[in-house]
Design a protein around this motif. Structure first.
Motif, PDB file in Angstrom:
ATOM      1  N   GLU A  52      14.615  22.382 -26.270  1.00 47.75           N
ATOM      2  CA  GLU A  52      13.815  21.357 -25.610  1.00 47.75           C
ATOM      3  C   GLU A  52      14.601  20.052 -25.497  1.00 47.75           C
ATOM      4  OE1 GLU A  52       9.464  19.133 -25.995  1.00 47.75           O
ATOM      5  OE2 GLU A  52      10.143  20.538 -27.552  1.00 47.75           O
ATOM      6  N   ASN A  53      14.598  19.473 -24.293  1.00 44.78           N
ATOM      7  CA  ASN A  53      15.290  18.213 -23.978  1.00 44.78           C
ATOM      8  C   ASN A  53      16.807  18.303 -24.051  1.00 44.78           C
ATOM      9  OD1 ASN A  53      12.847  16.790 -23.555  1.00 44.78           O
ATOM     10  ND2 ASN A  53      12.620  16.514 -25.774  1.00 44.78           N
TER      11      ASN A  53
ATOM     12  N   SER B 159      13.787  26.293 -18.851  1.00 48.72           N
ATOM     13  CA  SER B 159      13.028  25.245 -18.166  1.00 48.72           C
ATOM     14  C   SER B 159      11.594  25.177 -18.669  1.00 48.72           C
ATOM     15  CB  SER B 159      13.052  25.492 -16.654  1.00 48.72           C
ATOM     16  OG  SER B 159      12.324  24.509 -15.961  1.00 48.72           O
ATOM     17  N   ASN B 160      11.001  26.328 -18.925  1.00 46.17           N
ATOM     18  CA  ASN B 160       9.627  26.367 -19.439  1.00 46.17           C
ATOM     19  C   ASN B 160       9.513  25.663 -20.785  1.00 46.17           C
ATOM     20  OD1 ASN B 160       8.502  27.709 -17.285  1.00 46.17           O
ATOM     21  ND2 ASN B 160       8.545  29.728 -18.237  1.00 46.17           N
ATOM     22  N   TYR B 161      10.591  25.693 -21.552  1.00 45.79           N
ATOM     23  CA  TYR B 161      10.579  25.058 -22.872  1.00 45.79           C
ATOM     24  C   TYR B 161      11.102  23.618 -22.834  1.00 45.79           C
ATOM     25  CZ  TYR B 161       9.276  29.234 -25.509  1.00 45.79           C
ATOM     26  OH  TYR B 161       8.596  30.303 -26.036  1.00 45.79           O
ATOM     27  N   GLY B 162      11.280  23.085 -21.634  1.00 47.37           N
ATOM     28  CA  GLY B 162      11.630  21.678 -21.534  1.00 47.37           C
ATOM     29  C   GLY B 162      13.099  21.356 -21.555  1.00 47.37           C
ATOM     30  N   ALA B 163      13.960  22.351 -21.402  1.00 49.12           N
ATOM     31  CA  ALA B 163      15.390  22.077 -21.312  1.00 49.12           C
ATOM     32  C   ALA B 163      15.733  21.564 -19.918  1.00 49.12           C
ATOM     33  CB  ALA B 163      16.191  23.340 -21.612  1.00 49.12           C
ATOM     34  N   GLN B 164      16.703  20.658 -19.835  1.00 48.49           N
ATOM     35  CA  GLN B 164      17.213  20.195 -18.550  1.00 48.49           C
ATOM     36  C   GLN B 164      18.222  21.232 -18.080  1.00 48.49           C
ATOM     37  OE1 GLN B 164      15.629  17.428 -17.335  1.00 48.49           O
ATOM     38  NE2 GLN B 164      14.501  17.730 -19.251  1.00 48.49           N
ATOM     39  N   THR B 165      17.806  22.102 -17.184  1.00 52.30           N
ATOM     40  CA  THR B 165      18.524  23.343 -16.919  1.00 52.30           C
ATOM     41  C   THR B 165      19.257  23.318 -15.590  1.00 52.30           C
ATOM     42  OG1 THR B 165      16.742  24.488 -18.107  1.00 52.30           O
ATOM     43  CG2 THR B 165      18.284  25.852 -16.857  1.00 52.30           C
TER      44      THR B 165
ATOM     45  N   LYS C 291      11.056  27.071  -9.373  1.00 53.70           N
ATOM     46  CA  LYS C 291      11.603  25.962 -10.165  1.00 53.70           C
ATOM     47  C   LYS C 291      12.862  25.383  -9.518  1.00 53.70           C
ATOM     48  CE  LYS C 291       9.775  26.888 -14.791  1.00 53.70           C
ATOM     49  NZ  LYS C 291       9.408  25.485 -15.127  1.00 53.70           N
TER      50      LYS C 291
ATOM     51  N   GLU D 280      13.335  21.579 -10.736  1.00 47.44           N
ATOM     52  CA  GLU D 280      13.277  21.671 -12.195  1.00 47.44           C
ATOM     53  C   GLU D 280      14.512  22.381 -12.730  1.00 47.44           C
ATOM     54  OE1 GLU D 280       9.195  22.731 -13.831  1.00 47.44           O
ATOM     55  OE2 GLU D 280       8.892  23.080 -11.676  1.00 47.44           O
TER      56      GLU D 280
END
Length: 383
Positions: A170-171, A191-197, A275, A280
Protein backbone atom coordinates in the motif's frame (compact mmCIF):
# COMPACT_ATOMS: atom_id res chain seq x y z
CA UNK A 1 20.30 -49.26 -8.29
CA UNK A 2 16.57 -49.63 -8.87
CA UNK A 3 15.05 -50.89 -12.12
CA UNK A 4 11.63 -49.72 -13.15
CA UNK A 5 9.45 -49.81 -16.26
CA UNK A 6 8.62 -46.08 -16.35
CA UNK A 7 10.23 -43.20 -14.52
CA UNK A 8 8.47 -39.83 -14.40
CA UNK A 9 10.38 -36.67 -13.50
CA UNK A 10 8.09 -34.15 -11.81
CA UNK A 11 5.00 -34.39 -9.60
CA UNK A 12 3.08 -31.42 -10.91
CA UNK A 13 -0.24 -31.92 -12.69
CA UNK A 14 1.64 -33.44 -15.67
CA UNK A 15 3.34 -36.09 -13.57
CA UNK A 16 0.19 -36.84 -11.59
CA UNK A 17 -1.90 -37.23 -14.75
CA UNK A 18 0.69 -39.50 -16.37
CA UNK A 19 0.81 -41.62 -13.22
CA UNK A 20 -2.98 -42.05 -13.17
CA UNK A 21 -3.01 -43.05 -16.85
CA UNK A 22 -0.18 -45.55 -16.39
CA UNK A 23 -1.94 -47.05 -13.35
CA UNK A 24 -5.06 -47.46 -15.47
CA UNK A 25 -2.95 -49.70 -17.72
CA UNK A 26 -1.35 -51.45 -14.70
CA UNK A 27 2.12 -50.26 -15.78
CA UNK A 28 4.64 -50.00 -12.90
CA UNK A 29 6.24 -46.58 -12.51
CA UNK A 30 7.71 -44.12 -10.06
CA UNK A 31 7.74 -40.33 -9.84
CA UNK A 32 10.77 -38.34 -8.70
CA UNK A 33 9.97 -34.87 -7.37
CA UNK A 34 12.60 -32.33 -6.26
CA UNK A 35 10.25 -30.52 -3.85
CA UNK A 36 8.81 -31.92 -0.62
CA UNK A 37 5.27 -31.92 -2.00
CA UNK A 38 3.40 -32.51 -5.26
CA UNK A 39 2.08 -29.58 -7.32
CA UNK A 40 4.53 -27.23 -5.61
CA UNK A 41 3.91 -24.43 -8.11
CA UNK A 42 0.23 -24.40 -7.13
CA UNK A 43 0.81 -24.98 -3.44
CA UNK A 44 3.81 -22.74 -2.84
CA UNK A 45 4.34 -20.30 -5.69
CA UNK A 46 0.99 -18.89 -6.84
CA UNK A 47 -0.61 -15.62 -5.76
CA UNK A 48 -3.65 -15.55 -3.51
CA UNK A 49 -6.30 -14.23 -5.94
CA UNK A 50 -5.44 -16.68 -8.72
CA UNK A 51 -8.27 -18.48 -10.49
CA UNK A 52 -8.02 -20.86 -13.42
CA UNK A 53 -8.23 -18.74 -16.55
CA UNK A 54 -10.06 -21.42 -18.53
CA UNK A 55 -13.49 -22.86 -17.79
CA UNK A 56 -13.49 -26.01 -15.69
CA UNK A 57 -14.41 -28.28 -18.61
CA UNK A 58 -10.95 -27.54 -20.05
CA UNK A 59 -9.07 -27.91 -16.75
CA UNK A 60 -9.62 -31.43 -15.48
CA UNK A 61 -7.12 -34.29 -15.37
CA UNK A 62 -7.82 -37.76 -16.81
CA UNK A 63 -10.64 -39.81 -15.24
CA UNK A 64 -11.74 -37.03 -12.88
CA UNK A 65 -13.93 -34.17 -14.16
CA UNK A 66 -14.67 -31.29 -11.82
CA UNK A 67 -17.89 -31.56 -9.88
CA UNK A 68 -21.04 -30.07 -11.39
CA UNK A 69 -21.50 -27.70 -8.43
CA UNK A 70 -17.99 -26.21 -8.66
CA UNK A 71 -17.70 -22.70 -10.14
CA UNK A 72 -17.00 -22.33 -13.85
CA UNK A 73 -13.64 -20.66 -13.12
CA UNK A 74 -12.08 -22.49 -10.22
CA UNK A 75 -10.11 -20.61 -7.52
CA UNK A 76 -6.58 -21.74 -6.76
CA UNK A 77 -7.41 -23.22 -3.34
CA UNK A 78 -10.28 -25.25 -4.78
CA UNK A 79 -8.00 -26.55 -7.54
CA UNK A 80 -5.41 -27.55 -4.94
CA UNK A 81 -8.17 -29.48 -3.12
CA UNK A 82 -8.97 -31.14 -6.45
CA UNK A 83 -5.33 -32.21 -6.84
CA UNK A 84 -5.27 -33.52 -3.25
CA UNK A 85 -8.30 -35.66 -4.02
CA UNK A 86 -6.74 -36.75 -7.32
CA UNK A 87 -3.60 -38.00 -5.58
CA UNK A 88 -5.66 -39.83 -2.97
CA UNK A 89 -8.07 -41.35 -5.51
CA UNK A 90 -5.30 -42.80 -7.69
CA UNK A 91 -2.93 -43.59 -4.81
CA UNK A 92 -0.09 -41.59 -6.34
CA UNK A 93 3.05 -41.78 -4.20
CA UNK A 94 5.94 -39.70 -5.55
CA UNK A 95 9.44 -39.95 -4.13
CA UNK A 96 10.02 -36.47 -2.77
CA UNK A 97 13.17 -34.37 -2.47
CA UNK A 98 14.84 -36.28 -5.27
CA UNK A 99 16.74 -33.80 -7.40
CA UNK A 100 17.44 -35.41 -10.76
CA UNK A 101 21.02 -34.55 -11.68
CA UNK A 102 21.37 -36.52 -14.91
CA UNK A 103 19.47 -38.81 -17.25
CA UNK A 104 21.15 -40.45 -20.21
CA UNK A 105 20.33 -43.23 -22.63
CA UNK A 106 22.48 -46.37 -22.52
CA UNK A 107 22.68 -47.61 -26.10
CA UNK A 108 24.04 -51.00 -25.02
CA UNK A 109 21.20 -51.77 -22.59
CA UNK A 110 18.54 -49.80 -24.45
CA UNK A 111 17.45 -48.18 -21.19
CA UNK A 112 17.60 -44.85 -19.41
CA UNK A 113 19.97 -44.31 -16.49
CA UNK A 114 18.79 -41.64 -14.07
CA UNK A 115 20.83 -40.27 -11.18
CA UNK A 116 18.99 -38.33 -8.49
CA UNK A 117 20.30 -36.72 -5.33
CA UNK A 118 18.31 -37.58 -2.22
CA UNK A 119 18.17 -34.17 -0.55
CA UNK A 120 17.37 -35.73 2.83
CA UNK A 121 20.36 -38.10 2.96
CA UNK A 122 22.73 -36.35 0.57
CA UNK A 123 23.27 -39.61 -1.29
CA UNK A 124 22.85 -40.25 -5.01
CA UNK A 125 20.25 -42.79 -6.12
CA UNK A 126 20.51 -44.56 -9.46
CA UNK A 127 17.47 -45.72 -11.42
CA UNK A 128 17.28 -47.68 -14.65
CA UNK A 129 14.08 -47.30 -16.65
CA UNK A 130 12.83 -48.61 -19.96
CA UNK A 131 10.73 -45.47 -20.46
CA UNK A 132 11.42 -41.91 -19.29
CA UNK A 133 8.76 -39.18 -19.07
CA UNK A 134 9.79 -35.54 -18.69
CA UNK A 135 6.99 -33.96 -16.65
CA UNK A 136 8.97 -31.19 -14.97
CA UNK A 137 6.85 -28.61 -16.77
CA UNK A 138 7.14 -25.35 -18.67
CA UNK A 139 7.34 -23.44 -15.39
CA UNK A 140 10.20 -25.24 -13.69
CA UNK A 141 12.67 -22.33 -13.67
CA UNK A 142 11.79 -18.68 -13.11
CA UNK A 143 13.11 -16.19 -15.65
CA UNK A 144 14.30 -12.66 -14.87
CA UNK A 145 15.78 -10.67 -17.76
CA UNK A 146 19.21 -9.09 -17.55
CA UNK A 147 18.66 -5.34 -17.35
CA UNK A 148 21.41 -2.70 -17.23
CA UNK A 149 21.78 -1.56 -13.64
CA UNK A 150 19.41 -4.08 -12.10
CA UNK A 151 22.06 -5.00 -9.53
CA UNK A 152 22.05 -1.38 -8.37
CA UNK A 153 18.31 -1.30 -7.62
CA UNK A 154 17.99 -0.37 -3.96
CA UNK A 155 14.35 -1.39 -3.57
CA UNK A 156 12.73 -4.81 -3.43
CA UNK A 157 12.73 -7.13 -6.45
CA UNK A 158 10.74 -10.33 -6.72
CA UNK A 159 9.53 -12.78 -9.33
CA UNK A 160 5.81 -13.38 -9.79
CA UNK A 161 6.29 -16.87 -8.29
CA UNK A 162 7.16 -15.13 -5.01
CA UNK A 163 4.25 -12.69 -5.09
CA UNK A 164 1.27 -13.49 -2.86
CA UNK A 165 -0.75 -10.33 -2.33
CA UNK A 166 -0.58 -6.56 -2.74
CA UNK A 167 -1.53 -6.00 0.91
CA UNK A 168 2.07 -5.20 1.94
CA UNK A 169 2.58 -2.67 -0.86
CA UNK A 170 0.00 0.00 0.00
CA UNK A 171 1.25 3.47 -1.06
CA UNK A 172 4.40 1.94 -2.53
CA UNK A 173 5.62 2.78 -6.03
CA UNK A 174 5.53 -0.61 -7.77
CA UNK A 175 6.62 -1.51 -11.30
CA UNK A 176 5.34 -4.75 -12.85
CA UNK A 177 7.52 -6.03 -15.69
CA UNK A 178 5.60 -8.32 -18.02
CA UNK A 179 2.14 -8.00 -19.52
CA UNK A 180 1.02 -11.61 -19.67
CA UNK A 181 -1.82 -12.91 -17.54
CA UNK A 182 0.24 -12.96 -14.34
CA UNK A 183 1.60 -9.46 -14.85
CA UNK A 184 -1.77 -7.92 -15.67
CA UNK A 185 -3.48 -9.63 -12.74
CA UNK A 186 -0.72 -8.74 -10.29
CA UNK A 187 -0.90 -5.10 -11.42
CA UNK A 188 -4.65 -5.19 -10.79
CA UNK A 189 -4.16 -6.71 -7.34
CA UNK A 190 -1.50 -4.16 -6.40
CA UNK A 191 -3.73 -1.28 -7.46
CA UNK A 192 -6.63 -2.68 -5.44
CA UNK A 193 -4.42 -2.56 -2.35
CA UNK A 194 -3.44 1.04 -2.93
CA UNK A 195 -0.05 0.66 -4.59
CA UNK A 196 0.98 3.29 -7.14
CA UNK A 197 1.24 0.80 -9.97
CA UNK A 198 2.90 0.89 -13.38
CA UNK A 199 3.24 -1.96 -15.86
CA UNK A 200 5.70 -2.46 -18.70
CA UNK A 201 3.92 -3.41 -21.93
CA UNK A 202 6.49 -3.93 -24.67
CA UNK A 203 4.84 -6.23 -27.16
CA UNK A 204 1.39 -6.34 -28.79
CA UNK A 205 -1.13 -8.42 -26.84
CA UNK A 206 -4.71 -9.56 -27.33
CA UNK A 207 -7.02 -8.63 -24.47
CA UNK A 208 -10.09 -10.81 -24.04
CA UNK A 209 -12.47 -12.00 -21.34
CA UNK A 210 -12.74 -15.49 -19.92
CA UNK A 211 -16.04 -15.92 -21.70
CA UNK A 212 -14.56 -14.92 -25.06
CA UNK A 213 -11.93 -17.63 -24.59
CA UNK A 214 -14.54 -20.16 -23.50
CA UNK A 215 -16.74 -19.47 -26.52
CA UNK A 216 -13.70 -19.53 -28.81
CA UNK A 217 -12.53 -22.90 -27.49
CA UNK A 218 -15.98 -24.38 -28.00
CA UNK A 219 -16.31 -23.02 -31.55
CA UNK A 220 -12.76 -24.08 -32.45
CA UNK A 221 -13.98 -27.67 -32.35
CA UNK A 222 -16.24 -26.97 -35.31
CA UNK A 223 -14.84 -23.94 -37.17
CA UNK A 224 -11.47 -23.00 -38.70
CA UNK A 225 -9.18 -21.04 -36.38
CA UNK A 226 -9.24 -17.92 -38.56
CA UNK A 227 -13.04 -17.72 -38.23
CA UNK A 228 -12.81 -18.11 -34.45
CA UNK A 229 -10.15 -15.39 -34.36
CA UNK A 230 -12.35 -12.99 -36.32
CA UNK A 231 -15.14 -13.56 -33.80
CA UNK A 232 -12.84 -13.15 -30.79
CA UNK A 233 -11.21 -9.95 -32.07
CA UNK A 234 -14.60 -8.45 -32.94
CA UNK A 235 -15.96 -9.18 -29.45
CA UNK A 236 -12.81 -7.68 -27.92
CA UNK A 237 -13.14 -4.51 -30.00
CA UNK A 238 -16.78 -4.13 -28.97
CA UNK A 239 -15.94 -4.55 -25.28
CA UNK A 240 -12.70 -2.57 -25.04
CA UNK A 241 -12.58 -0.24 -28.03
CA UNK A 242 -9.24 1.02 -29.31
CA UNK A 243 -6.66 0.27 -26.62
CA UNK A 244 -3.69 1.60 -28.57
CA UNK A 245 -4.25 5.06 -27.08
CA UNK A 246 -3.58 3.47 -23.67
CA UNK A 247 -0.37 1.74 -24.75
CA UNK A 248 -1.88 -1.66 -25.57
CA UNK A 249 -1.42 -2.71 -29.19
CA UNK A 250 -3.19 -5.68 -30.79
CA UNK A 251 -1.10 -8.29 -32.72
CA UNK A 252 -1.75 -8.74 -36.42
CA UNK A 253 -2.36 -12.47 -35.97
CA UNK A 254 -5.42 -13.74 -34.10
CA UNK A 255 -5.38 -14.90 -30.44
CA UNK A 256 -6.20 -18.55 -31.11
CA UNK A 257 -3.76 -18.73 -34.02
CA UNK A 258 -0.96 -17.34 -31.83
CA UNK A 259 -1.80 -19.76 -29.02
CA UNK A 260 -1.81 -22.73 -31.39
CA UNK A 261 1.34 -21.84 -33.32
CA UNK A 262 3.53 -19.94 -30.87
CA UNK A 263 2.08 -20.79 -27.46
CA UNK A 264 1.33 -17.09 -26.85
CA UNK A 265 -1.81 -16.85 -24.73
CA UNK A 266 -4.07 -13.80 -24.90
CA UNK A 267 -4.43 -11.65 -21.80
CA UNK A 268 -7.62 -12.58 -19.99
CA UNK A 269 -8.77 -9.34 -18.40
CA UNK A 270 -9.78 -9.41 -14.73
CA UNK A 271 -10.38 -5.65 -14.49
CA UNK A 272 -6.91 -4.35 -15.31
CA UNK A 273 -7.99 -2.60 -18.52
CA UNK A 274 -10.53 -0.45 -16.69
CA UNK A 275 -7.81 0.63 -14.25
CA UNK A 276 -5.48 1.43 -17.15
CA UNK A 277 -8.19 3.52 -18.80
CA UNK A 278 -8.83 5.39 -15.52
CA UNK A 279 -5.05 5.89 -15.09
CA UNK A 280 -5.01 4.01 -11.80
CA UNK A 281 -2.44 1.79 -13.52
CA UNK A 282 0.08 3.50 -15.78
CA UNK A 283 1.42 1.75 -18.88
CA UNK A 284 5.13 2.34 -19.51
CA UNK A 285 7.44 1.17 -22.33
CA UNK A 286 10.46 -1.12 -22.05
CA UNK A 287 13.13 -0.42 -19.44
CA UNK A 288 16.32 1.16 -20.74
CA UNK A 289 18.35 1.05 -17.51
CA UNK A 290 18.14 1.18 -13.72
CA UNK A 291 20.11 3.39 -11.34
CA UNK A 292 19.35 2.94 -7.66
CA UNK A 293 15.60 3.41 -7.34
CA UNK A 294 15.44 5.32 -10.61
CA UNK A 295 14.17 3.48 -13.68
CA UNK A 296 14.81 4.95 -17.12
CA UNK A 297 12.42 3.93 -19.91
CA UNK A 298 13.02 3.72 -23.65
CA UNK A 299 10.90 6.82 -24.28
CA UNK A 300 13.27 8.85 -22.09
CA UNK A 301 10.96 9.06 -19.09
CA UNK A 302 12.27 8.41 -15.57
CA UNK A 303 10.53 7.33 -12.39
CA UNK A 304 11.54 6.06 -8.98
CA UNK A 305 10.13 2.78 -7.67
CA UNK A 306 10.17 0.99 -4.33
CA UNK A 307 9.42 -2.44 -5.77
CA UNK A 308 9.86 -4.24 -9.10
CA UNK A 309 7.81 -7.38 -9.73
CA UNK A 310 9.09 -9.51 -12.60
CA UNK A 311 6.14 -11.28 -14.20
CA UNK A 312 8.49 -12.41 -16.93
CA UNK A 313 7.61 -16.07 -16.98
CA UNK A 314 9.48 -19.30 -16.63
CA UNK A 315 11.77 -21.55 -18.58
CA UNK A 316 11.92 -25.29 -18.95
CA UNK A 317 15.11 -26.50 -17.26
CA UNK A 318 14.92 -30.12 -18.41
CA UNK A 319 17.98 -29.68 -20.61
CA UNK A 320 20.07 -29.07 -17.48
CA UNK A 321 19.72 -32.69 -16.39
CA UNK A 322 18.48 -34.56 -19.49
CA UNK A 323 21.77 -35.23 -21.23
CA UNK A 324 20.18 -36.79 -24.31
CA UNK A 325 17.41 -34.20 -24.55
CA UNK A 326 17.60 -34.01 -28.34
CA UNK A 327 15.58 -37.22 -28.56
CA UNK A 328 12.49 -35.17 -27.62
CA UNK A 329 13.39 -31.53 -26.85
CA UNK A 330 15.03 -28.64 -28.66
CA UNK A 331 17.78 -26.34 -27.38
CA UNK A 332 15.30 -24.29 -25.31
CA UNK A 333 13.92 -27.30 -23.46
CA UNK A 334 10.65 -27.41 -25.38
CA UNK A 335 9.35 -30.20 -27.69
CA UNK A 336 11.29 -30.52 -30.93
CA UNK A 337 8.27 -32.00 -32.72
CA UNK A 338 5.27 -29.89 -33.65
CA UNK A 339 1.86 -30.33 -32.06
CA UNK A 340 0.14 -32.80 -31.97
CA UNK A 341 3.20 -35.10 -32.12
CA UNK A 342 5.22 -33.10 -29.58
CA UNK A 343 4.85 -35.56 -26.69
CA UNK A 344 6.70 -38.49 -28.25
CA UNK A 345 10.43 -38.66 -28.82
CA UNK A 346 12.90 -41.37 -29.68
CA UNK A 347 14.42 -44.08 -27.45
CA UNK A 348 11.25 -44.38 -25.31
CA UNK A 349 11.53 -40.75 -24.23
CA UNK A 350 8.38 -38.65 -23.73
CA UNK A 351 7.40 -35.20 -22.50
CA UNK A 352 4.14 -34.21 -20.84
CA UNK A 353 2.79 -30.70 -20.27
CA UNK A 354 5.05 -28.84 -22.67
CA UNK A 355 2.50 -28.09 -25.38
CA UNK A 356 1.63 -24.64 -23.99
CA UNK A 357 -2.00 -25.73 -23.84
CA UNK A 358 -2.49 -25.66 -20.10
CA UNK A 359 -4.25 -28.40 -18.18
CA UNK A 360 -6.23 -29.39 -21.26
CA UNK A 361 -2.94 -30.15 -23.02
CA UNK A 362 -1.62 -31.99 -19.96
CA UNK A 363 -4.54 -34.42 -20.05
CA UNK A 364 -4.10 -35.04 -23.76
CA UNK A 365 -0.37 -35.67 -23.35
CA UNK A 366 -0.70 -37.99 -20.36
CA UNK A 367 -3.31 -40.18 -22.05
CA UNK A 368 -1.32 -40.37 -25.29
CA UNK A 369 1.92 -41.24 -23.48
CA UNK A 370 0.36 -43.97 -21.36
CA UNK A 371 -1.42 -45.48 -24.37
CA UNK A 372 1.81 -45.50 -26.36
CA UNK A 373 3.82 -47.10 -23.57
CA UNK A 374 1.09 -49.72 -23.14
CA UNK A 375 1.30 -50.47 -26.87
CA UNK A 376 5.10 -50.86 -26.78
CA UNK A 377 5.00 -53.05 -23.67
CA UNK A 378 2.26 -55.27 -25.13
CA UNK A 379 4.12 -55.71 -28.42
CA UNK A 380 7.28 -56.62 -26.54
CA UNK A 381 5.46 -59.21 -24.44
CA UNK A 382 3.83 -60.77 -27.50
CA UNK A 383 7.23 -61.26 -29.10
Amino acid sequence: MEEIVVLIVGAGPSGLATSACLSDHSIPHIILEKEDIYASLWKKRSYDRLKLHLAKEFCSLPFKPHSSDSPTYIPKDMFVDYLDDYVKTFNIQPKYQRHVESASYDEADGKWRIEAKNVLTGGVEVYVAEFLVVASGENSGKYIPELPGLDSFSGETLHSSEYKSGAKYENKEVLVVGCGNSGMEIAYDLSNYGAQTAIVIRNPVHVVTKEIVRVGMIFSKYLPIFIVDIMAVLMSKILYGDLSKYGIRRPTKGPFYLKATAGRAPVIDVGTVAKIKSKEIKVVPAISSIDGKKVLFEDGAEREFDVIVFATGYRSVANNWLKDFKHVLNETGMPKNDFPHHWKGEKNLYCCGLSRRGLFGVSMDASAIADDIKKVVTEKMNK
